[in-house]
Motif scaffolding. Structure first.
Motif, short mmCIF file in Angstrom:
data_model
loop_
_atom_site.label_atom_id
_atom_site.label_comp_id
_atom_site.label_asym_id
_atom_site.label_seq_id
_atom_site.Cartn_x
_atom_site.Cartn_y
_atom_site.Cartn_z
N VAL A 132 0.99 -1.35 -0.09
CA VAL A 132 -0.05 0.14 0.01
C VAL A 132 0.89 1.26 -0.14
O VAL A 132 0.54 2.00 -0.87
N THR A 133 1.77 1.40 0.76
CA THR A 133 2.75 2.47 0.98
C THR A 133 3.70 2.57 -0.33
O THR A 133 3.91 3.63 -0.87
N ALA A 134 4.16 1.46 -0.85
CA ALA A 134 4.78 1.74 -2.19
C ALA A 134 4.15 1.98 -3.30
O ALA A 134 4.55 2.95 -3.97
N PHE A 135 2.86 1.62 -3.31
CA PHE A 135 2.02 2.04 -4.47
C PHE A 135 1.90 3.76 -4.24
O PHE A 135 1.88 4.30 -5.27
N SER A 136 1.35 4.03 -3.21
CA SER A 136 1.09 5.36 -2.88
C SER A 136 2.31 6.22 -3.24
O SER A 136 2.17 7.29 -3.95
N ARG A 137 3.64 5.89 -2.96
CA ARG A 137 4.65 6.82 -3.12
C ARG A 137 5.01 6.62 -4.89
O ARG A 137 5.51 7.66 -5.13
N ILE A 138 4.88 5.50 -5.23
CA ILE A 138 5.40 5.21 -6.77
C ILE A 138 4.55 6.46 -7.60
O ILE A 138 4.94 6.77 -8.42
N ARG A 139 3.22 6.33 -6.98
CA ARG A 139 2.25 7.24 -8.05
C ARG A 139 2.41 8.78 -7.64
O ARG A 139 2.04 9.46 -8.61
#
Length: 372
Positions: A132-139
């Motif tokens: 969840v956190t990786a997706f948030s940062r990548i976008r």
């Protein structure tokens, strides 16, 4: 044949030792949610749900360490997140796919022994927060942040999301939300998980199926819809006219009432207080004040109190969490309950295969295709 119950309302489908809702009181393994919300870390609650007992200090320390040690994602999963069309994909769709993908990189994915399932459970619980956190940062055009040893699960979620250590009150808010959302008897996503693994499908399939059920706005998506409503209202003076218009149009007010609770959701009061504290801290008390006005009005005119989703919306907003991450954060917590139920299903399994009450045409005469 027994008459059907729409939505299976009132139907007792299984026996469980994990959680209960009796007389509007929620318990985990018999412990009152009030005691757990006020005193326990999320890690203690996960251990309780999976082992049916609270850990001692050494057990808890070891469990916390194992969770942090397993939070790092396979690089292939990170690469896959980067490949998404981030302008259109919803985080719940990304999470559903990423959890399924994790199973491809787990050598024990199809090993069904109890010890292997426990190890997979630990990896899934650890890595779902990282997804969840990786997706948030990548976008946002940023690199994912690796977990930090010495931080709690709640603190690590915020650390990996924002790239900095959270304030104590922020950690407390997320920990409390995780504890309160961890399990909830045989809710829609939990039932979905149990149906899936009752076929003896693997734990990754069960969790993926559960995420699919949680994605719907009548289940996990409710708090995202609550914040959308509060944003549309904008200011406190607009709250009651807005709600009146919605009710006159017979529209559903998200976050109010509950299928099971009749006298109020026992979890709501904790997030209500966290909402008060956090909105005051961020200088935006209007979100809390607006929510209270709406709750009081709906309670007076419809007899429906707020449920846990209602105040979690303003809590997460005050933490700076993107609104479409509200439901994935729900999943980060509820996966602990899904896994507990999956393990319980494996331990005493029977294929779940209910019947349907047929209401279609009765014995129509078959007509050859040239005469239709």
């Amino acid at each position: 044949m027994t008459t059907s119950s729409k939505g299976l309302e009132g139907v007792v489908a299984t026996q469980s030792s994990i959680s209960s809702i009796i007389d509007d009181q929620l318990t985990y393994v018999g412990y009152k949610i009030d005691d757990l919300a006020e005193n326990s870390s999320f890690e203690e609650v996960v251990y309780l749900l999976w082992n049916l007992k609270l850990p001692n200090k050494s057990e808890l320390d070891a469990f916390k360490s194992e969770l942090v040690d397993n939070m790092t994602l396979p690089e292939a999963v990170i690469d896959h997140l980067r490949s998404y069309d981030l302008s259109t994909v919803h985080p719940m769709a990304a999470l559903r796919t990423a959890i399924s993908l994790l199973g491809l990189y787990d050598e024990e994915a199809d090993i069904m022994e109890a010890d292997a399932n426990k190890r997979k459970a630990l990896r899934i619980q650890a890595q779902i927060a990282t997804i969840v956190t990786a997706f948030s940062r990548i976008r946002q055009g940023k690199d994912p942040v690796q977990p930090k040893k010495g931080l709690s699960y709640a603190a690590n979620f915020l650390y990996m999301l924002n790239g900095k250590d959270p304030e104590d009150i922020e950690e407390e808010a997320v920990n409390k939300a995780l504890v309160l959302h961890a399990d909830h008897e045989l809710n829609a996503s939990t039932f979905t998980a149990r149906v899936c693994v009752a076929t003896l499908s693997d734990i990754y399939s069960g969790v993926t199926a559960a995420i699919g059920a949680l994605k719907g706005p009548l289940h996990g998506g409710a708090n995202e819809q609550v914040m959308k409503m509060l944003t549309e209202i904008g200011e406190e003076d607009n709250a009651i006219p807005y709600i009146k218009e919605k009710l006159d149009n017979k529209e559903k007010i998200m976050g109010m009432g509950h299928r099971v609770y009749r006298n109020g959701d026992p979890r709501a009061k904790y997030l209500k207080e966290m909402s008060r504290q956090l909105t005051e801290l961020t200088g935006q008390p209007k979100w809390y004040n607006m929510s209270v006005k709406i709750e009081d009005y709906i309670k007076e005119h419809k007899g429906l109190p707020a449920n846990v989703d209602f105040y979690s919306a303003s809590v997460y907003h005050s933490l700076g969490i993107d609104h479409d991450l509200f439901t994935p954060l729900f999943a980060v917590s509820r996966v602990s309950g899904w896994i507990a139920h999956i393990l319980e299903q494996y331990d005493n399994n029977r294929l779940i295969r209910p019947r349907a009450e047929y209401i279609g045409p009765k014995k129509p005469e078959y007509v050859a295709i040239e005469n239709r």
